[in-house]
Design a protein around this motif. Structure first.
Motif, PDB file in Angstrom:
ATOM      1  N   ASN A  10      18.667  17.238  13.294  1.00  0.00           N
ATOM      2  CA  ASN A  10      19.595  16.943  13.447  1.00  0.00           C
ATOM      3  C   ASN A  10      21.312  16.112  13.571  1.00  0.00           C
ATOM      4  OD1 ASN A  10      20.047  20.075  12.628  1.00  0.00           O
ATOM      5  ND2 ASN A  10      20.759  20.634  14.279  1.00  0.00           N
ATOM      6  N   GLY A  11      19.891  14.892  14.618  1.00  0.00           N
ATOM      7  CA  GLY A  11      21.334  13.450  14.684  1.00  0.00           C
ATOM      8  C   GLY A  11      21.515  13.994  16.088  1.00  0.00           C
ATOM      9  N   PHE A  12      22.043  12.538  16.867  1.00  0.00           N
ATOM     10  CA  PHE A  12      22.783  12.412  17.746  1.00  0.00           C
ATOM     11  C   PHE A  12      24.009  11.740  17.493  1.00  0.00           C
ATOM     12  CE2 PHE A  12      19.064  12.978  21.907  1.00  0.00           C
ATOM     13  CZ  PHE A  12      18.471  14.982  21.072  1.00  0.00           C
ATOM     14  N   ILE A  13      24.481  11.880  18.404  1.00  0.00           N
ATOM     15  CA  ILE A  13      26.006  11.113  18.616  1.00  0.00           C
ATOM     16  C   ILE A  13      26.429  10.567  20.092  1.00  0.00           C
ATOM     17  CG2 ILE A  13      28.431  11.070  17.831  1.00  0.00           C
ATOM     18  CD1 ILE A  13      28.147  13.416  16.048  1.00  0.00           C
ATOM     19  N   THR A  14      26.606   9.472  20.022  1.00  0.00           N
ATOM     20  CA  THR A  14      26.314   8.531  20.939  1.00  0.00           C
ATOM     21  C   THR A  14      28.647   8.019  20.839  1.00  0.00           C
ATOM     22  OG1 THR A  14      24.324   7.687  22.172  1.00  0.00           O
ATOM     23  CG2 THR A  14      26.167   6.624  22.661  1.00  0.00           C
ATOM     24  N   PRO A  15      29.131   8.595  21.379  1.00  0.00           N
ATOM     25  CA  PRO A  15      30.816   8.669  20.738  1.00  0.00           C
ATOM     26  C   PRO A  15      31.129   7.398  22.100  1.00  0.00           C
ATOM     27  CG  PRO A  15      30.662  10.185  22.174  1.00  0.00           C
ATOM     28  CD  PRO A  15      29.168   9.791  22.076  1.00  0.00           C
ATOM     29  N   PHE A  16      32.494   6.422  21.814  1.00  0.00           N
ATOM     30  CA  PHE A  16      33.044   5.594  23.029  1.00  0.00           C
ATOM     31  C   PHE A  16      34.146   5.809  22.829  1.00  0.00           C
ATOM     32  CE2 PHE A  16      29.001   3.799  21.163  1.00  0.00           C
ATOM     33  CZ  PHE A  16      28.525   3.512  22.528  1.00  0.00           C
ATOM     34  N   ARG A  17      35.313   5.881  24.045  1.00  0.00           N
ATOM     35  CA  ARG A  17      36.749   5.615  23.784  1.00  0.00           C
ATOM     36  C   ARG A  17      37.463   4.267  23.748  1.00  0.00           C
ATOM     37  NH1 ARG A  17      34.313   7.646  28.419  1.00  0.00           N
ATOM     38  NH2 ARG A  17      35.126  10.817  29.468  1.00  0.00           N
ATOM     39  N   SER A  18      36.405   3.375  23.843  1.00  0.00           N
ATOM     40  CA  SER A  18      37.054   1.881  23.797  1.00  0.00           C
ATOM     41  C   SER A  18      36.669   1.350  23.146  1.00  0.00           C
ATOM     42  CB  SER A  18      38.282   1.399  24.646  1.00  0.00           C
ATOM     43  OG  SER A  18      37.290   1.376  25.206  1.00  0.00           O
ATOM     44  N   TYR A  19      36.303  -0.017  22.601  1.00  0.00           N
ATOM     45  CA  TYR A  19      35.427  -0.951  22.550  1.00  0.00           C
ATOM     46  C   TYR A  19      35.415  -1.419  23.647  1.00  0.00           C
ATOM     47  CZ  TYR A  19      34.359  -6.089  20.910  1.00  0.00           C
ATOM     48  OH  TYR A  19      33.971  -7.176  20.713  1.00  0.00           O
ATOM     49  N   GLY A  20      35.821  -2.381  24.554  1.00  0.00           N
ATOM     50  CA  GLY A  20      35.158  -1.915  25.715  1.00  0.00           C
ATOM     51  C   GLY A  20      34.446  -1.253  26.394  1.00  0.00           C
ATOM     52  N   ASP A  21      34.343   0.076  26.022  1.00  0.00           N
ATOM     53  CA  ASP A  21      32.845   0.787  26.925  1.00  0.00           C
ATOM     54  C   ASP A  21      31.570   0.960  25.682  1.00  0.00           C
ATOM     55  OD1 ASP A  21      34.459   1.834  28.066  1.00  0.00           O
ATOM     56  OD2 ASP A  21      34.870   4.139  27.140  1.00  0.00           O
ATOM     57  N   LEU A  22      32.675   0.198  24.592  1.00  0.00           N
ATOM     58  CA  LEU A  22      31.298  -0.200  22.917  1.00  0.00           C
ATOM     59  C   LEU A  22      30.633  -1.190  23.400  1.00  0.00           C
ATOM     60  CD1 LEU A  22      29.411  -0.059  20.599  1.00  0.00           C
ATOM     61  CD2 LEU A  22      31.393  -1.102  19.609  1.00  0.00           C
TER      62      LEU A  22
END
Length: 425
Positions: free
Chosen positions: A139-151
């Motif tokens: 089903n795929g995985f999602i890796t989310p981020f809170r901000s550009y800095g976290d990315l």
């Protein structure tokens, strides 16, 4: 018949694992070849039997090896001290995170991708053979981020980038594709090929398939002692008797180090405790349930085929107990409910802990132990035992057919690497 002592009976599995085995007739029909007749009047003296290859350890690695060897027509006996999938395999999240996991060694990254695809091929073979459902889904995985800095920090820390299949979802895409995810999410990587399985279902399906192809499997085998001499492996001795063999494969997780000590081998591993929990979404809250795995920096959230959502995991080096602390539950629920707010309304189901075997250099011990002809190891997979099970089975089977670690390309995993380092020092 193996271990023929008159008062021994087949061990009946009563799974305590945090998982529901889907569509399985495994418990009702398993191990017929090894069942001891209640009406038999066998002698209680220990008997010596024979098996070409003995696998010590009934977790996902040992069962995957048994499956691979049996599929090639090899004679196999697998012995497990407790029950199939009763150790680290029953406590795992079951993620096949070949793209999401960050591997320190390029060999492990390559192996993870190969093993993930091989597992999907095995799914078809196992389903056709046994009718069992592994709970394996892509089903795929999602890796989310809170901000550009976290990315940016995430990108800087990554060791594994080559070959990773991923798409970048901006905020609007996240809100369109994952309505259940925190609306303040800055963006996310989506990795469509990532998969997950029910670990106990997978392990038992491997075992059942191996048995149906001729492998012999025995649970409740205590006090295994390796028998070796100057010529190499001779067999094993247990409380039930002696079995002669040509090859022994140590796939016993944390017990692997102790077994190797019996024959003078030093292949250290350390326990790392991990705690997890499960929730279930009520019918009226189904809209808040994730339909893909969230593989965030601080938590993972895995919707399972049995209807539960698993949340993990802590990492506590050196801990071997199976207790779960209230603080860990609170922390995991807090991190998970940030990314998936609907978790706050979900029903708590249970929490559990497992002990994962870690090695000093972070690489498993896979291959031939050159000091003792006929002895092979396959343990120390740490948090990637489920993911690497299929490829580990293939590697070991290839070696038993005569291929070297160099030919297969896994010299870095050789158990003799520890011996070579001692010599160099």
């Amino acid at each position: 018949m193996l271990f023929k002592q008159g008062d021994d009976k087949m061990v009946q599995s009563k799974p305590s694992q945090p998982e529901e085995v889907i569509g399985s007739s495994y418990d009702q029909n398993k191990f017929e070849l090894l069942a001891l007749s209640e009406n038999s009047n066998l002698s209680k003296t220990q008997e010596t039997c024979h098996a070409e290859t003995i696998i010590v350890g009934g977790g996902v690695i040992g069962c995957a090896i048994a499956f691979e060897l049996a599929s090639r027509g090899r004679e196999v006996l697998l012995v497990e001290q407790s029950e199939i999938a009763s150790g680290a395999s029953c406590a795992a999240a079951g993620m096949l995170a070949a793209d999401s996991e960050d591997f320190a060694h390029p060999l492990m990254a390559k192996a993870a991708h190969e093993s993930r695809e091989l597992l999907h091929k095995h799914k078809e073979q196992i389903s056709a053979l046994t009718g069992m459902d592994l709970g394996l889904r892509r089903n795929g995985f999602i890796t989310p981020f809170r901000s550009y800095g976290d990315l940016s920090k995430y990108k800087d820390r990554r060791n594994t980038t080559s070959g990773v299949q991923q798409l970048w979802w901006d905020r609007s895409t996240v809100q369109r594709e994952a309505l259940w995810l925190n609306r303040d999410t800055y963006g996310a990587y989506y990795r469509s090929l990532e998969s997950e399985a029910l670990p106990v279902s997978l392990t038992r399906a491997y075992a059942r398939s191996a048995e149906m192809m001729g492998a012999r499997i025995l649970e409740g085998v205590q006090d295994v002692r390796l028998i070796v001499d100057k010529h190499g492996v001779q067999g094993i001795m247990t409380a039930r008797g002696e079995v002669c063999c040509r090859h022994i494969i140590i796939a016993a997780g944390l017990q692997g180090e102790q077994l190797m000590h019996q024959v003078g081998g030093t292949l250290p591993s350390s326990p790392v405790k991990g705690e997890m929990l499960a929730v279930r979404f009520p019918t009226d809250q189904a809209g808040g349930r994730p339909d893909r795995t969230v593989y965030a920096e601080d938590v993972y959230i895995v919707p399972k085929a049995n209807g539960e959502v698993w949340i993990g995991a802590t990492s506590l080096p050196g801990r071997k107990d199976h207790s779960v602390s209230a603080n860990s539950v609170q922390r995991l629920l807090g991190a998970a409910s940030y990314w998936v707010p609907g978790i706050k309304e979900a029903d708590f189901v249970r929490a559990w802990a497992g002990i994962r075997p870690s090695t000093p250099d972070g690489l498993p011990y896979i291959g031939k132990y050159e000091q003792i002809p006929g002895l092979y190891t396959a343990y120390g997979h740490f948090r990637n035992g489920i993911l690497l099970s299929a490829i580990t089975g293939r590697w070991i089977a290839d070696m038993l057919e005569g291929k070297s670690a160099e030919e297969i390309g896994i010299e870095a995993l050789s158990p003799d690497r520890m011996y070579r380092r001692e010599v160099m020092l």
